[in-house]
Design an enzyme around this catalytic site. Sequence first.
Site, PDB file in Angstrom:
ATOM      1  N   SER A  54      -3.519  -0.690  -2.916  1.00 47.05           N
ATOM      2  CA  SER A  54      -4.467  -1.417  -2.657  1.00 47.05           C
ATOM      3  C   SER A  54      -3.900  -2.818  -2.487  1.00 47.05           C
ATOM      4  CB  SER A  54      -5.508  -1.346  -3.353  1.00 47.05           C
ATOM      5  OG  SER A  54      -5.095  -1.047  -5.138  1.00 47.05           O
ATOM      6  N   HIS A 102      -5.939   3.417   2.994  1.00 43.22           N
ATOM      7  CA  HIS A 102      -6.340   2.704   1.630  1.00 43.22           C
ATOM      8  C   HIS A 102      -7.782   3.557   1.672  1.00 43.22           C
ATOM      9  CE1 HIS A 102      -7.698  -0.513  -0.398  1.00 43.22           C
ATOM     10  NE2 HIS A 102      -6.975  -0.086  -1.410  1.00 43.22           N
ATOM     11  N   GLU A 127      -9.328   2.101   5.087  1.00 45.58           N
ATOM     12  CA  GLU A 127      -8.636   1.423   6.357  1.00 45.58           C
ATOM     13  C   GLU A 127      -6.890   1.370   6.743  1.00 45.58           C
ATOM     14  OE1 GLU A 127      -9.141  -3.370   3.925  1.00 45.58           O
ATOM     15  OE2 GLU A 127      -7.753  -2.304   3.093  1.00 45.58           O
ATOM     16  N   ASN A 187      -9.726  -6.839   0.131  1.00 48.69           N
ATOM     17  CA  ASN A 187      -9.298  -7.379  -0.807  1.00 48.69           C
ATOM     18  C   ASN A 187      -8.855  -9.045  -0.895  1.00 48.69           C
ATOM     19  OD1 ASN A 187      -9.952  -5.363  -3.310  1.00 48.69           O
ATOM     20  ND2 ASN A 187      -8.283  -4.496  -2.549  1.00 48.69           N
TER      21      ASN A 187
HETATM   22  P1  NAI Z   1      -4.606   6.766 -11.662  1.00 48.81           P
HETATM   23  O1  NAI Z   1      -3.783   6.261 -12.797  1.00 48.81           O
HETATM   24  O2  NAI Z   1      -6.110   7.999 -12.022  1.00 48.81           O
HETATM   25  O3  NAI Z   1      -3.954   8.121 -11.033  1.00 48.81           O
HETATM   26  C1  NAI Z   1      -3.041   8.250 -10.582  1.00 48.81           C
HETATM   27  C2  NAI Z   1      -2.003   9.253 -11.062  1.00 48.81           C
HETATM   28  O4  NAI Z   1      -0.569   9.470 -10.475  1.00 48.81           O
HETATM   29  C3  NAI Z   1      -1.944  10.048 -12.594  1.00 48.81           C
HETATM   30  O5  NAI Z   1      -2.391  11.341 -12.823  1.00 48.81           O
HETATM   31  C4  NAI Z   1      -0.877   9.865 -13.062  1.00 48.81           C
HETATM   32  O6  NAI Z   1      -0.318  10.619 -13.586  1.00 48.81           O
HETATM   33  C5  NAI Z   1      -0.141  10.361 -11.780  1.00 48.81           C
HETATM   34  N1  NAI Z   1       1.512  10.232 -11.071  1.00 48.81           N
HETATM   35  C6  NAI Z   1       1.707   8.708 -11.812  1.00 48.81           C
HETATM   36  N2  NAI Z   1       2.766   8.500 -10.990  1.00 48.81           N
HETATM   37  C7  NAI Z   1       3.620   9.927 -10.283  1.00 48.81           C
HETATM   38  C8  NAI Z   1       4.412  10.416 -10.097  1.00 48.81           C
HETATM   39  N3  NAI Z   1       5.694   9.511  -9.885  1.00 48.81           N
HETATM   40  N4  NAI Z   1       4.536  11.575  -8.861  1.00 48.81           N
HETATM   41  C9  NAI Z   1       3.613  12.861  -9.411  1.00 48.81           C
HETATM   42  N5  NAI Z   1       2.588  11.454 -10.011  1.00 48.81           N
HETATM   43  C10 NAI Z   1       2.066  11.085 -10.646  1.00 48.81           C
HETATM   44  O7  NAI Z   1      -4.673   5.684 -10.368  1.00 48.81           O
HETATM   45  P2  NAI Z   1      -5.780   5.403  -9.791  1.00 48.81           P
HETATM   46  O8  NAI Z   1      -6.908   5.002  -9.964  1.00 48.81           O
HETATM   47  O9  NAI Z   1      -6.072   6.871  -8.818  1.00 48.81           O
HETATM   48  O10 NAI Z   1      -4.366   4.828  -8.116  1.00 48.81           O
HETATM   49  C11 NAI Z   1      -3.532   5.524  -7.271  1.00 48.81           C
HETATM   50  C12 NAI Z   1      -3.550   4.701  -6.393  1.00 48.81           C
HETATM   51  O11 NAI Z   1      -4.605   4.093  -5.237  1.00 48.81           O
HETATM   52  C13 NAI Z   1      -2.840   3.676  -6.679  1.00 48.81           C
HETATM   53  O12 NAI Z   1      -1.840   2.482  -6.054  1.00 48.81           O
HETATM   54  C14 NAI Z   1      -3.866   1.965  -6.627  1.00 48.81           C
HETATM   55  O13 NAI Z   1      -4.080   1.252  -6.174  1.00 48.81           O
HETATM   56  C15 NAI Z   1      -4.297   2.581  -6.076  1.00 48.81           C
HETATM   57  N6  NAI Z   1      -6.251   2.979  -5.687  1.00 48.81           N
HETATM   58  C16 NAI Z   1      -6.525   2.301  -6.324  1.00 48.81           C
HETATM   59  C17 NAI Z   1      -8.020   2.334  -6.284  1.00 48.81           C
HETATM   60  C18 NAI Z   1      -8.771   2.443  -7.587  1.00 48.81           C
HETATM   61  O14 NAI Z   1     -10.564   1.755  -7.822  1.00 48.81           O
HETATM   62  N7  NAI Z   1      -8.707   3.302  -8.796  1.00 48.81           N
HETATM   63  C19 NAI Z   1      -8.370   2.209  -5.337  1.00 48.81           C
HETATM   64  C20 NAI Z   1      -7.774   2.487  -4.179  1.00 48.81           C
HETATM   65  C21 NAI Z   1      -6.567   2.214  -4.014  1.00 48.81           C
END
Ligand code: NAI
Length: 507
Positions: A124, A145, A157, A195
């Site tokens: 994001s 996104h 997006e 954003n």
């Molecule tokens: P989260 O922390 O809930 O999940 C991330 C997952 O990725 C975890 O299960 C973790 O174990 C795994 N992970 C981390 N490094 C890894 C790797 N090298 N290889 C494989 N798995 C790995 O995070 P979330 O909230 O799902 O966010 C994920 C992405 O989406 C980020 O880039 C965030 O900025 C983006 N995003 C988040 C939003 C939100 O509202 N939470 C909205 C839009 C985008």
Amino acid sequence: MTQALSQNAVVAVIGAGAMGAGIAQVAAAGGHPVKLLDNRPGAAAQAIEGIRAQFEKMAARGKLSAEAAQAAGARLQAVGQVADLFDAALVVEAIVENLQVKQTLFKELETAVSEGCILASNTSSISITAIGAALGNPQRLAGLHFFNPAPLMALVEVVSGLATAPDVASTLYDTALAWGKTPVHAKSTPGFIVNRVARSYYAEALRVLTEGGADCATLDACCRESGGFRMGPFELMDMIGHDVNFAVTNSVWRAFFNDPRFLPSLIQQDLVDAGFLGKKSGRGFYDYQDGASKPLPTTVPALARPHEIVLYGQSAAAQALAMRLQANNVSFTQAHALGDTLATAGSATLRITDGRTATRCAVDTQTPNTVLIDLALDYAKATRLAVSVAAQCDDAAANSAIGLLQAAGFAVSQLQDIPGLIVMRTVTMLANEASDAVNQGVCDAAAVDTAMRLGVNYPCGPLAWANHVGLAQVSTVLGHLAQTYGEDRYRTSPLIQHHVFAAKDFS
Ligand code: NAI
């Protein structure tokens, strides 16, 4: 002809957290075999169980047939390593928000997948161009996104970095469409569309709060009941979490080389320093602990109906007032337009804010008894209106003006005499930022409006709203805010200026 991936194309999702699981659900519902990978042992399998339970729930609610739910669930497979993604046609990365970690993963992916495989990041805030810089073939990388929760939020997006091939962006766009989403194209710039533009929703409210314009509950109520926003800015920030919201504000501000447009607020810093992170920590702007009750907005108690009411001209606001007064059996007369006077009530003159304070307006127009009214999304339907009263205005006149609005059925919140009240300055700054995004080639006008309606549920796209207010009026408000504050933050977007001179708008 659609360039969407065919349903038998394997979609891989990396990261089985909140976003990755949601995206995997969307792709499986879209008919694709989906491989889910997470580096936390067991996380992918657990997420798949959760997704299957979602599909079953949907079947139970009749949104999906039992067979379709079963089939969608069966298309999901947990895998243990990047090499297992060899047959993917698209990989969507949704791991931790860290440039180096994402680059390392994409580099590894490049060696594991076929040359034709599209790589996408759900980031994001990180530049797609910067992620792509680590790749041998950055043309195949784009942003995809999604918004949280991905299965429910329609907006996606599709973000192109400097190297992204147009075909890749088109395929992602068409694929998101085929998944039932509403995609918009955006260039990789800080905050992409949503954003970036949404910063103003928080920034103006924080500014008004800092200057003592009103309390949070009153400002939230004005944004909801007058602006038509689903949530007020303070309750929304409390829900998002101040750590998250402040981090996004900071990252967009820094990424734009400290452009004052995006300047964070000391109030946000304080809340984060105090650990008052919002709902999740039990306290933010509001108190969420057991037994705490939400404060009510400040509303002026009922005042007498003024005897002499005159409405001027045929503006939407004048017509709405006339309709509301009629409906409440309040007598009034109508007169031809008289400058920007909306109405008079006794000795009070009511105008819609043009970004000046009521006190300045009183001087400029030589009308001491000036009362200013805030912008409403729809004056016919709004239930609350914010007003500000000039320092020169006598109490009887102020009471007449407020009495008129109450007689028309509005709850009235009197703010301190800050410039542009709350909804008008918020909407004009949203439109200003949206206009700059268009002017700088980030997206087109339709995309920014779609993005803000679907990504953050705004009741109207900011550019369509600016058209409705009138771009000349928007430009005047911004000009007055710039004069009052002397800050570059309120500079008017060149595209708004152009449209005003060209007698055009954003439609
Ligand atoms: P989260 O922390 O809930 O999940 C991330 C997952 O990725 C975890 O299960 C973790 O174990 C795994 N992970 C981390 N490094 C890894 C790797 N090298 N290889 C494989 N798995 C790995 O995070 P979330 O909230 O799902 O966010 C994920 C992405 O989406 C980020 O880039 C965030 O900025 C983006 N995003 C988040 C939003 C939100 O509202 N939470 C909205 C839009 C985008």
